[in-house]
Write a protein that holds these residues in place. Structure first.
Motif, PDB file in Angstrom:
ATOM      1  N   GLY A 168       0.819  -1.209   0.000  1.00 33.94           N
ATOM      2  CA  GLY A 168       0.000   0.000   0.000  1.00 33.94           C
ATOM      3  C   GLY A 168       0.854   1.261   0.000  1.00 33.94           C
ATOM      4  N   VAL A 169       1.893   1.275   0.824  1.00 35.87           N
ATOM      5  CA  VAL A 169       2.785   2.436   0.882  1.00 35.87           C
ATOM      6  C   VAL A 169       3.531   2.588  -0.443  1.00 35.87           C
ATOM      7  CG1 VAL A 169       4.811   3.416   2.034  1.00 35.87           C
ATOM      8  CG2 VAL A 169       3.005   2.362   3.384  1.00 35.87           C
ATOM      9  N   LEU A 170       3.981   1.479  -1.019  1.00 36.18           N
ATOM     10  CA  LEU A 170       4.672   1.541  -2.307  1.00 36.18           C
ATOM     11  C   LEU A 170       3.742   2.017  -3.426  1.00 36.18           C
ATOM     12  CD1 LEU A 170       6.855  -1.672  -2.078  1.00 36.18           C
ATOM     13  CD2 LEU A 170       7.690   0.688  -2.247  1.00 36.18           C
ATOM     14  N   THR A 171       2.466   1.687  -3.326  1.00 35.55           N
ATOM     15  CA  THR A 171       1.495   2.162  -4.307  1.00 35.55           C
ATOM     16  C   THR A 171       1.350   3.680  -4.228  1.00 35.55           C
ATOM     17  OG1 THR A 171       0.298   0.066  -4.199  1.00 35.55           O
ATOM     18  CG2 THR A 171      -0.910   1.965  -5.076  1.00 35.55           C
ATOM     19  N   ILE A 172       1.253   4.198  -3.026  1.00 35.95           N
ATOM     20  CA  ILE A 172       1.193   5.655  -2.841  1.00 35.95           C
ATOM     21  C   ILE A 172       2.493   6.293  -3.317  1.00 35.95           C
ATOM     22  CG2 ILE A 172       1.135   7.489  -1.089  1.00 35.95           C
ATOM     23  CD1 ILE A 172      -0.783   5.589   0.487  1.00 35.95           C
ATOM     24  N   ASP A 173       3.611   5.665  -2.986  1.00 34.63           N
ATOM     25  CA  ASP A 173       4.922   6.146  -3.408  1.00 34.63           C
ATOM     26  C   ASP A 173       4.988   6.216  -4.937  1.00 34.63           C
ATOM     27  OD1 ASP A 173       7.618   6.755  -3.695  1.00 34.63           O
ATOM     28  OD2 ASP A 173       8.339   4.875  -2.847  1.00 34.63           O
ATOM     29  N   ARG A 174       4.537   5.174  -5.597  1.00 33.44           N
ATOM     30  CA  ARG A 174       4.575   5.148  -7.061  1.00 33.44           C
ATOM     31  C   ARG A 174       3.648   6.201  -7.656  1.00 33.44           C
ATOM     32  NH1 ARG A 174       2.404   0.784 -11.264  1.00 33.44           N
ATOM     33  NH2 ARG A 174       3.458   1.619 -13.087  1.00 33.44           N
ATOM     34  N   ARG A 175       2.463   6.315  -7.096  1.00 40.06           N
ATOM     35  CA  ARG A 175       1.465   7.257  -7.622  1.00 40.06           C
ATOM     36  C   ARG A 175       1.988   8.690  -7.600  1.00 40.06           C
ATOM     37  NH1 ARG A 175      -0.949  11.066  -9.007  1.00 40.06           N
ATOM     38  NH2 ARG A 175      -3.156  11.491  -8.943  1.00 40.06           N
ATOM     39  N   GLY A 200       6.196  13.207   1.384  1.00 38.59           N
ATOM     40  CA  GLY A 200       4.822  13.621   1.089  1.00 38.59           C
ATOM     41  C   GLY A 200       4.442  14.875   1.849  1.00 38.59           C
ATOM     42  N   ALA A 201       4.825  14.946   3.120  1.00 43.73           N
ATOM     43  CA  ALA A 201       4.545  16.144   3.920  1.00 43.73           C
ATOM     44  C   ALA A 201       5.282  17.355   3.358  1.00 43.73           C
ATOM     45  CB  ALA A 201       4.938  15.910   5.375  1.00 43.73           C
ATOM     46  N   GLN A 202       6.527  17.161   2.947  1.00 45.57           N
ATOM     47  CA  GLN A 202       7.280  18.269   2.347  1.00 45.57           C
ATOM     48  C   GLN A 202       6.582  18.777   1.093  1.00 45.57           C
ATOM     49  OE1 GLN A 202      11.248  16.763   1.712  1.00 45.57           O
ATOM     50  NE2 GLN A 202      11.934  17.403   3.745  1.00 45.57           N
ATOM     51  N   ARG A 203       6.099  17.855   0.287  1.00 44.19           N
ATOM     52  CA  ARG A 203       5.424  18.262  -0.948  1.00 44.19           C
ATOM     53  C   ARG A 203       4.129  19.019  -0.641  1.00 44.19           C
ATOM     54  NH1 ARG A 203       4.725  14.077  -5.724  1.00 44.19           N
ATOM     55  NH2 ARG A 203       6.986  14.252  -5.583  1.00 44.19           N
ATOM     56  N   VAL A 204       3.354  18.499   0.299  1.00 42.79           N
ATOM     57  CA  VAL A 204       2.091  19.156   0.654  1.00 42.79           C
ATOM     58  C   VAL A 204       2.361  20.514   1.279  1.00 42.79           C
ATOM     59  CG1 VAL A 204       0.104  19.026   2.230  1.00 42.79           C
ATOM     60  CG2 VAL A 204       0.757  17.031   0.878  1.00 42.79           C
ATOM     61  N   LEU A 205       3.285  20.578   2.205  1.00 39.03           N
ATOM     62  CA  LEU A 205       3.583  21.858   2.857  1.00 39.03           C
ATOM     63  C   LEU A 205       4.232  22.845   1.896  1.00 39.03           C
ATOM     64  CD1 LEU A 205       4.818  20.565   6.324  1.00 39.03           C
ATOM     65  CD2 LEU A 205       2.604  21.608   5.754  1.00 39.03           C
ATOM     66  N   GLY A 206       4.998  22.354   0.959  1.00 41.17           N
ATOM     67  CA  GLY A 206       5.587  23.222  -0.055  1.00 41.17           C
ATOM     68  C   GLY A 206       4.529  23.849  -0.928  1.00 41.17           C
ATOM     69  N   CYS A 241      11.188   2.100   7.419  1.00 37.46           N
ATOM     70  CA  CYS A 241      12.017   3.070   6.692  1.00 37.46           C
ATOM     71  C   CYS A 241      11.293   3.602   5.463  1.00 37.46           C
ATOM     72  CB  CYS A 241      13.358   2.441   6.317  1.00 37.46           C
ATOM     73  SG  CYS A 241      14.407   2.111   7.749  1.00 37.46           S
ATOM     74  N   GLU A 242      10.649   2.728   4.695  1.00 36.80           N
ATOM     75  CA  GLU A 242       9.902   3.162   3.508  1.00 36.80           C
ATOM     76  C   GLU A 242       8.751   4.082   3.906  1.00 36.80           C
ATOM     77  OE1 GLU A 242       8.016   3.467  -0.319  1.00 36.80           O
ATOM     78  OE2 GLU A 242      10.083   3.128   0.289  1.00 36.80           O
ATOM     79  N   LEU A 243       7.994   3.690   4.917  1.00 36.54           N
ATOM     80  CA  LEU A 243       6.864   4.492   5.375  1.00 36.54           C
ATOM     81  C   LEU A 243       7.326   5.872   5.838  1.00 36.54           C
ATOM     82  CD1 LEU A 243       3.871   4.815   6.169  1.00 36.54           C
ATOM     83  CD2 LEU A 243       4.466   3.758   8.363  1.00 36.54           C
ATOM     84  N   THR A 244       8.396   5.910   6.596  1.00 32.87           N
ATOM     85  CA  THR A 244       8.917   7.183   7.097  1.00 32.87           C
ATOM     86  C   THR A 244       9.307   8.108   5.959  1.00 32.87           C
ATOM     87  OG1 THR A 244       9.700   6.126   9.120  1.00 32.87           O
ATOM     88  CG2 THR A 244      10.684   8.244   8.544  1.00 32.87           C
ATOM     89  N   MET A 245      10.008   7.573   4.974  1.00 35.02           N
ATOM     90  CA  MET A 245      10.438   8.407   3.854  1.00 35.02           C
ATOM     91  C   MET A 245       9.242   8.896   3.034  1.00 35.02           C
ATOM     92  SD  MET A 245      13.546   8.908   4.291  1.00 35.02           S
ATOM     93  CE  MET A 245      13.673   9.931   2.849  1.00 35.02           C
ATOM     94  N   VAL A 246       8.253   8.057   2.823  1.00 36.59           N
ATOM     95  CA  VAL A 246       7.068   8.472   2.075  1.00 36.59           C
ATOM     96  C   VAL A 246       6.313   9.549   2.853  1.00 36.59           C
ATOM     97  CG1 VAL A 246       4.797   7.689   1.247  1.00 36.59           C
ATOM     98  CG2 VAL A 246       6.853   6.380   0.711  1.00 36.59           C
ATOM     99  N   LEU A 247       6.195   9.390   4.158  1.00 37.65           N
ATOM    100  CA  LEU A 247       5.507  10.405   4.966  1.00 37.65           C
ATOM    101  C   LEU A 247       6.261  11.731   4.969  1.00 37.65           C
ATOM    102  CD1 LEU A 247       4.335   8.292   8.036  1.00 37.65           C
ATOM    103  CD2 LEU A 247       2.898   9.317   6.264  1.00 37.65           C
TER     104      LEU A 247
END
Length: 108
Positions: free
Chosen positions: A15-22, A96-102, A87-93
């Motif tokens: 699921g996390v990899l799917t969000i990462d890919r998207r 993703g947060a950086q992108r949203v906040l940016g 580790c994957e979840l942390t990096m995606v979060l």
């Protein structure tokens, strides 16, 4: 022997990899760097676990949802999968947060 916990970890990771890919946040943004970061993070936490096991702080508790397969004494195979997932979840979060906040900061 049950694969329930391992299966839950793998489904969650998918699921996390799917969000990462998207959103091309981590693995699909820069695969080489992602592998290096995942390896370094997993190695750090694995060393942490091994130190804790050696000091008698961490131990493997028998669980009916675990495979029972051990990588080392007191270190189940699920722990390695969990550390990779963490580790994957942390990096995606984080990314993703950086992108949203940016985007939110740019809209002001």
């Amino acid at each position: 022997m049950s694969f329930a916990y391992l299966a839950a970890l793998l489904v969650s990771a998918a699921g996390v990899l799917t969000i990462d890919r998207r959103f091309r946040l981590f693995c699909w943004r820069s695969p080489g760097r992602a592998v290096a970061v995942l390896a370094a993070g997993t190695a750090f936490f694995l060393a942490w676990d091994l130190a804790g096991i050696g000091l008698g702080v961490f131990f493997h508790g028998a669980g009916r949802y675990m495979t029972g397969l051990m990588l080392a004494p007191e270190l189940p195979v699920e722990e390695l999968v969990f550390l990779l997932f963490l580790c994957e979840l942390t990096m995606v979060l984080v990314l993703g947060a950086q992108r949203v906040l940016g985007r939110a900061g740019g809209a002001r």
